[in-house]
Design a protein around this motif. Structure first.
Motif, PDB file in Angstrom:
ATOM      1  N   ILE A   1     -11.451-102.064  10.181  1.00  0.00           N
ATOM      2  CA  ILE A   1     -10.855-101.130  11.138  1.00  0.00           C
ATOM      3  C   ILE A   1      -9.358-101.003  10.904  1.00  0.00           C
ATOM      4  O   ILE A   1      -8.808 -99.893  10.884  1.00  0.00           O
ATOM      5  CB  ILE A   1     -11.149-101.575  12.590  1.00  0.00           C
ATOM      6  CG1 ILE A   1     -12.631-101.387  12.894  1.00  0.00           C
ATOM      7  CG2 ILE A   1     -10.284-100.817  13.590  1.00  0.00           C
ATOM      8  CD1 ILE A   1     -13.068-101.999  14.204  1.00  0.00           C
ATOM      9  N   VAL A   2      -8.694-102.131  10.711  1.00  0.00           N
ATOM     10  CA  VAL A   2      -7.246-102.119  10.491  1.00  0.00           C
ATOM     11  C   VAL A   2      -6.899-101.349   9.220  1.00  0.00           C
ATOM     12  O   VAL A   2      -6.026-100.469   9.220  1.00  0.00           O
ATOM     13  CB  VAL A   2      -6.697-103.567  10.435  1.00  0.00           C
ATOM     14  CG1 VAL A   2      -5.254-103.578   9.970  1.00  0.00           C
ATOM     15  CG2 VAL A   2      -6.816-104.238  11.787  1.00  0.00           C
ATOM     16  N   VAL A   3      -7.596-101.652   8.136  1.00  0.00           N
ATOM     17  CA  VAL A   3      -7.297-101.003   6.861  1.00  0.00           C
ATOM     18  C   VAL A   3      -7.600 -99.510   6.917  1.00  0.00           C
ATOM     19  O   VAL A   3      -6.803 -98.689   6.437  1.00  0.00           O
ATOM     20  CB  VAL A   3      -8.074-101.683   5.709  1.00  0.00           C
ATOM     21  CG1 VAL A   3      -7.989-100.869   4.443  1.00  0.00           C
ATOM     22  CG2 VAL A   3      -7.543-103.082   5.483  1.00  0.00           C
ATOM     23  N   LEU A   4      -8.709 -99.135   7.499  1.00  0.00           N
ATOM     24  CA  LEU A   4      -9.041 -97.704   7.581  1.00  0.00           C
ATOM     25  C   LEU A   4      -8.062 -96.958   8.474  1.00  0.00           C
ATOM     26  O   LEU A   4      -7.741 -95.795   8.219  1.00  0.00           O
ATOM     27  CB  LEU A   4     -10.484 -97.520   8.053  1.00  0.00           C
ATOM     28  CG  LEU A   4     -11.533 -97.956   7.026  1.00  0.00           C
ATOM     29  CD1 LEU A   4     -12.923 -97.918   7.631  1.00  0.00           C
ATOM     30  CD2 LEU A   4     -11.461 -97.099   5.779  1.00  0.00           C
ATOM     31  N   ALA A   5      -7.546 -97.614   9.504  1.00  0.00           N
ATOM     32  CA  ALA A   5      -6.521 -96.980  10.351  1.00  0.00           C
ATOM     33  C   ALA A   5      -5.249 -96.752   9.551  1.00  0.00           C
ATOM     34  O   ALA A   5      -4.599 -95.707   9.678  1.00  0.00           O
ATOM     35  CB  ALA A   5      -6.241 -97.843  11.580  1.00  0.00           C
ATOM     36  N   MET A  48     -13.490 -92.290  12.889  1.00  0.00           N
ATOM     37  CA  MET A  48     -14.095 -92.971  11.776  1.00  0.00           C
ATOM     38  C   MET A  48     -15.559 -93.230  12.104  1.00  0.00           C
ATOM     39  O   MET A  48     -15.874 -93.711  13.184  1.00  0.00           O
ATOM     40  CB  MET A  48     -13.332 -94.273  11.560  1.00  0.00           C
ATOM     41  CG  MET A  48     -13.571 -94.919  10.257  1.00  0.00           C
ATOM     42  SD  MET A  48     -13.008 -94.011   8.807  1.00  0.00           S
ATOM     43  CE  MET A  48     -11.332 -93.671   9.200  1.00  0.00           C
ATOM     44  N   SER A  49     -16.402 -92.941  11.172  1.00  0.00           N
ATOM     45  CA  SER A  49     -17.831 -93.117  11.428  1.00  0.00           C
ATOM     46  C   SER A  49     -18.233 -94.590  11.336  1.00  0.00           C
ATOM     47  O   SER A  49     -17.602 -95.391  10.632  1.00  0.00           O
ATOM     48  CB  SER A  49     -18.651 -92.306  10.424  1.00  0.00           C
ATOM     49  OG  SER A  49     -18.585 -92.896   9.150  1.00  0.00           O
ATOM     50  N   LYS A  50     -19.299 -94.920  12.028  1.00  0.00           N
ATOM     51  CA  LYS A  50     -19.823 -96.283  12.014  1.00  0.00           C
ATOM     52  C   LYS A  50     -20.283 -96.652  10.608  1.00  0.00           C
ATOM     53  O   LYS A  50     -20.099 -97.784  10.155  1.00  0.00           O
ATOM     54  CB  LYS A  50     -20.976 -96.392  13.012  1.00  0.00           C
ATOM     55  CG  LYS A  50     -21.550 -97.775  13.125  1.00  0.00           C
ATOM     56  CD  LYS A  50     -22.651 -97.829  14.159  1.00  0.00           C
ATOM     57  CE  LYS A  50     -23.244 -99.225  14.208  1.00  0.00           C
ATOM     58  NZ  LYS A  50     -24.330 -99.321  15.172  1.00  0.00           N
ATOM     59  N   ARG A  51     -20.850 -95.686   9.915  1.00  0.00           N
ATOM     60  CA  ARG A  51     -21.342 -95.913   8.561  1.00  0.00           C
ATOM     61  C   ARG A  51     -20.196 -96.303   7.614  1.00  0.00           C
ATOM     62  O   ARG A  51     -20.335 -97.207   6.791  1.00  0.00           O
ATOM     63  CB  ARG A  51     -22.036 -94.645   8.068  1.00  0.00           C
ATOM     64  CG  ARG A  51     -22.648 -94.770   6.719  1.00  0.00           C
ATOM     65  CD  ARG A  51     -23.400 -93.507   6.363  1.00  0.00           C
ATOM     66  NE  ARG A  51     -23.851 -93.583   4.991  1.00  0.00           N
ATOM     67  CZ  ARG A  51     -24.110 -92.542   4.253  1.00  0.00           C
ATOM     68  NH1 ARG A  51     -23.994 -91.329   4.750  1.00  0.00           N
ATOM     69  NH2 ARG A  51     -24.505 -92.672   3.024  1.00  0.00           N
ATOM     70  N   THR A  52     -19.055 -95.635   7.755  1.00  0.00           N
ATOM     71  CA  THR A  52     -17.888 -95.947   6.923  1.00  0.00           C
ATOM     72  C   THR A  52     -17.372 -97.348   7.228  1.00  0.00           C
ATOM     73  O   THR A  52     -17.070 -98.118   6.317  1.00  0.00           O
ATOM     74  CB  THR A  52     -16.773 -94.913   7.147  1.00  0.00           C
ATOM     75  OG1 THR A  52     -17.276 -93.611   6.849  1.00  0.00           O
ATOM     76  CG2 THR A  52     -15.564 -95.199   6.280  1.00  0.00           C
ATOM     77  N   VAL A  89     -17.272-100.511   4.482  1.00  0.00           N
ATOM     78  CA  VAL A  89     -16.053-101.247   4.132  1.00  0.00           C
ATOM     79  C   VAL A  89     -16.179-102.714   4.549  1.00  0.00           C
ATOM     80  O   VAL A  89     -15.803-103.619   3.795  1.00  0.00           O
ATOM     81  CB  VAL A  89     -14.807-100.575   4.751  1.00  0.00           C
ATOM     82  CG1 VAL A  89     -13.564-101.416   4.527  1.00  0.00           C
ATOM     83  CG2 VAL A  89     -14.617 -99.184   4.177  1.00  0.00           C
ATOM     84  N   ALA A  90     -16.725-102.969   5.738  1.00  0.00           N
ATOM     85  CA  ALA A  90     -16.900-104.351   6.192  1.00  0.00           C
ATOM     86  C   ALA A  90     -17.848-105.113   5.262  1.00  0.00           C
ATOM     87  O   ALA A  90     -17.606-106.286   4.943  1.00  0.00           O
ATOM     88  CB  ALA A  90     -17.422-104.381   7.623  1.00  0.00           C
TER      89      ALA A  90
END
Length: 185
Positions: A34-38, A1-5, A9-10
């Motif tokens: 991080i949790v949601v994107l995972a 996952m990219s830092k930009r993504t 989201v954050a």
């Protein structure tokens, strides 16, 4: 996952919390992102992600629904996206559909997501791209058993394309999609 993504989201979560006036949450917006994107990207189990972050699986599920809502609110509407392409002098619009495979569901919910064409369970999406392959618009998920042409007609894509002045330039990819082709007018 990219830092930009993750940052995007954050920031959306931070803005939503500020809008709601939330004073305290168990985790930071970055951790929630991080949790949601995972869960969304890597299909991590809710219980696994919940246990590692000292929250319940229902909380992770609620977070995922919250982020999906925040992201979908940012998506451009089809008519606005097509008008923007027409204003900027877009040369062509490409339409294609794809089946995103999903887990098999139990019971009667299982049947509507099974694609006989692909012999797999999934959800059908239609996507419009410009001539460079940049995503312009993506449809809402339809059950896997839906056909691409039926989904395109349900979304009234040809009417939107003609209204935006892109009907003649669109590579619709489906023979017979346009009910009123130019040569029949």
């Amino acid at each position: 996952m990219s830092k930009r993504t993750l940052e995007l989201v954050a920031d959306l979560i931070r803005g939503r919390r500020k809008q709601l006036g939330t004073r305290w949450r168990k985790v930071t917006p970055g951790t929630q992102a991080i949790v949601v994107l995972a869960v969304l990207r890597h299909d991590q189990r809710l219980l696994d992600m919940a246990g590692g972050n000292d929250v319940s699986a229902s909380t992770v599920h609620r977070w995922a629904l919250e982020v999906i809502g925040l992201l979908s609110a940012r998506a451009s509407r089809l008519d606005r996206a097509l008008k923007k392409i027409a204003r900027t002098g877009g040369i062509a619009v490409l339409l294609d559909g794809t089946l995103i495979r999903t887990r098999r569901r139990t019971g009667t919910e299982n049947r509507k997501n099974f694609s006989g064409k692909h012999k797999a369970h999934g959800l059908l999406f239609l996507a419009l791209t410009d001539e460079k392959g940049n995503l312009i618009w993506i449809s809402a998920a339809k059950p896997g058993r839906s056909s691409k042409i039926t989904t395109a007609r349900h979304n009234k894509l040809t009417a939107h394309l003609h209204k935006a002045g892109l009907g003649a330039m669109a590579d619709l990819g489906f023979v017979g999609l346009d009910d009123n082709p130019d040569d029949a007018r």
